[in-house]
Write an enzyme that holds these catalytic residues in place. Structure first.
Site, PDB file in Angstrom:
ATOM      1  N   CYS A   1      -0.787   1.506   2.013  1.00 17.30           N
ATOM      2  CA  CYS A   1      -0.567   0.867   0.873  1.00 17.30           C
ATOM      3  C   CYS A   1      -1.716   0.858  -0.285  1.00 17.30           C
ATOM      4  O   CYS A   1      -1.616   0.626  -1.499  1.00 17.30           O
ATOM      5  CB  CYS A   1      -0.350  -0.620   1.014  1.00 17.30           C
ATOM      6  SG  CYS A   1       1.170  -0.982   2.152  1.00 17.30           S
TER       7      CYS A   1
ATOM      8  N   HIS B   1      -4.855  -7.962  -3.664  1.00 14.03           N
ATOM      9  CA  HIS B   1      -4.035  -7.601  -2.799  1.00 14.03           C
ATOM     10  C   HIS B   1      -2.833  -8.320  -2.454  1.00 14.03           C
ATOM     11  O   HIS B   1      -1.496  -8.113  -2.858  1.00 14.03           O
ATOM     12  CB  HIS B   1      -4.405  -7.057  -1.470  1.00 14.03           C
ATOM     13  CG  HIS B   1      -3.677  -6.002  -0.845  1.00 14.03           C
ATOM     14  ND1 HIS B   1      -2.791  -4.726  -1.412  1.00 14.03           N
ATOM     15  CD2 HIS B   1      -3.052  -6.032   0.406  1.00 14.03           C
ATOM     16  CE1 HIS B   1      -2.251  -4.212  -0.327  1.00 14.03           C
ATOM     17  NE2 HIS B   1      -2.405  -5.113   0.647  1.00 14.03           N
TER      18      HIS B   1
END
Length: 417
Positions: free
Chosen positions: A165, A305
């Site tokens: 990611c 995040h």
């Protein structure tokens, strides 16, 4: 050697809440939610039956039938975002040596749709190997960078970064470093992902990583909320034109912001879980500040995040408080994944775009879907819950973390000549 300054001159995006940058930004400011029931396949037997899909997408709006046969959906999204950024920047209007323009384009997974379709067709057939001749080039994660360079004639460094990611954040970091070292004058950098498939959703379900709030998909992604139960898988991508400052000024390019510094680290802790105290996240942010030569007090905003996972949403605020101390409570924090879902390898770049526009416009998009404070999270922090906030933002951090413990932090600041 004297490092060159790096600025942002073009943006492009195709996301679950907007199919170009203006609509994406408008969606962020208005708290638009991209989650809905899955339409890409029959998800009725899956634990999670919703996702953040790109809306109203028809490949015929962008590609002809002959060309699209060569592109997995993740590459289609990548080409669309890259093209918007290139046009926005004016990079190919005749004022740039294309030998000096590179492409670094990422995907955490690559052509999962193509891989699943081809293997399923073989497994359910008569055993005769009838594979599509485009199978391998459609599937491999680096192919979008190649397609972008072929289409536009960019002959500079060309590759993909893969760090789960954190992939597209790493692409931005690499592009930044190549430019400031004088290895190229500009990069088309970013990432794209298209993992809303049976294999993608089923695999994340097996890990208990994604939300199963099927009765209310719109509130499935709820970063920092006590009742969060996992992230919502998303799709799409984003592209950013990074350019050496003097080159941008010579050609009269508009400048959105400046990249001030970047930091990378590893959790060295667990295959999928963050360090419980956020040590890796703290280290990447600290290194970004050191790289930029900036102080803690220079940071006004952090795009976290913030995935809406039970462990990650505890570790990252701990890292912020540990690093910034009392100044942490003066920083406006948000998670745009509350609206877009998690674009996996494409997450870092669309969140960097959101951060750049926040810095340029002095406004922090909200974190939506907050209902109950989590006592394990320091709720004295300003998470920008509910509505966007106007405030001065001279510099901001954007954080992106990936399975395997990969951490990337990027500092974006207002451009001052």
């Amino acid at each position: 050697m004297e490092l060159k300054r790096v600025v942002v001159t073009g943006l492009g995006a195709i996301t679950p809440i907007g199919n170009n940058v203006p609509s994406y930004w408008e969606g962020l400011l208005n708290g638009v939610n991209g989650a809905a029931d899955i339409t890409r396949f029959d998800a009725s037997k899956f634990k999670s039956r919703f996702a953040c899909e790109v809306k109203n997408y028809d490949y015929k709006d962008y590609f002809d039938r002959k060309d699209v046969r060569k592109y997995d959906l993740f590459a289609q999204f990548g080409l669309i975002a890259a093209d918007e950024a290139i046009v926005d920047s004016g990079l190919i209007d005749g004022n740039t040596d294309l030998d000096e323009v590179g492409v670094i384009w990422s995907s955490g997974i690559g052509g999962l749709i193509t891989f699943s379709e081809e293997v399923t067709a073989f497994a359910t057939g008569d055993g005769t190997p009838r594979f599509n001749p485009f199978f391998i080039p459609k599937m491999i994660a680096d192919i979008t960078a190649g397609h972008i360079s072929i289409k536009h004639g960019f002959r500079g460094p060309n590759f993909a970064t893969v760090s789960a990611c954190a992939s597209s954040a790493n692409s931005l970091v690499d592009a930044f470093n190549y430019i400031r070292l004088g290895k190229a004058v500009a990069f088309v950098s970013g990432g794209s992902e298209a993992a809303v498939t049976q294999a993608g959703v089923g695999g994340f379900n097996a890990m208990h990583a994604i939300s199963t709030r099927n009765d209310d998909p719109a509130t499935g992604s709820r970063p920092f909320d006590k009742d969060r139960d996992g992230f919502v898988i998303g799709e799409g991508g984003g592209g950013i034109i990074l350019e050496e400052l003097e080159h941008a000024l010579r050609r009269g390019a508009k400048i959105y912001a400046e990249i001030a510094g970047c930091g990378l680290s590893a959790d060295a802790n667990h295959m999928t879980s963050p360090h419980p105290e956020g040590l890796g996240a703290q280290l990447s942010m600290k290194r970004a500040l050191q790289d930029a030569g900036m102080s803690l007090e220079d940071i006004h905003h952090i795009n976290t995040h913030g995935t809406s996972t039970p462990l990650g949403d505890i570790a990252e605020p701990k890292a912020i408080v540990s690093l910034f101390g009392e100044h942490a409570y003066n920083i406006s924090i948000n998670s745009t994944k509350s609206m877009t879902g998690h674009l996996l390898g494409g997450a870092g770049v669309i969140e960097a775009i959101a951060t750049m526009l926040a810095v340029k416009n002095d406004i922090v998009p909200p974190t939506i879907n907050h209902f109950t404070d989590d006592p394990e999270i320091d709720n004295r922090l300003d998470f920008t819950f509910g509505t966007a906030k106007k405030r001065l933002i001279n510099a901001a951090l954007t954080n992106t973390f990936g399975f395997g413990g990969h951490n990337a932090s990027i500092i974006i600041k207002k451009f001052v000549p």
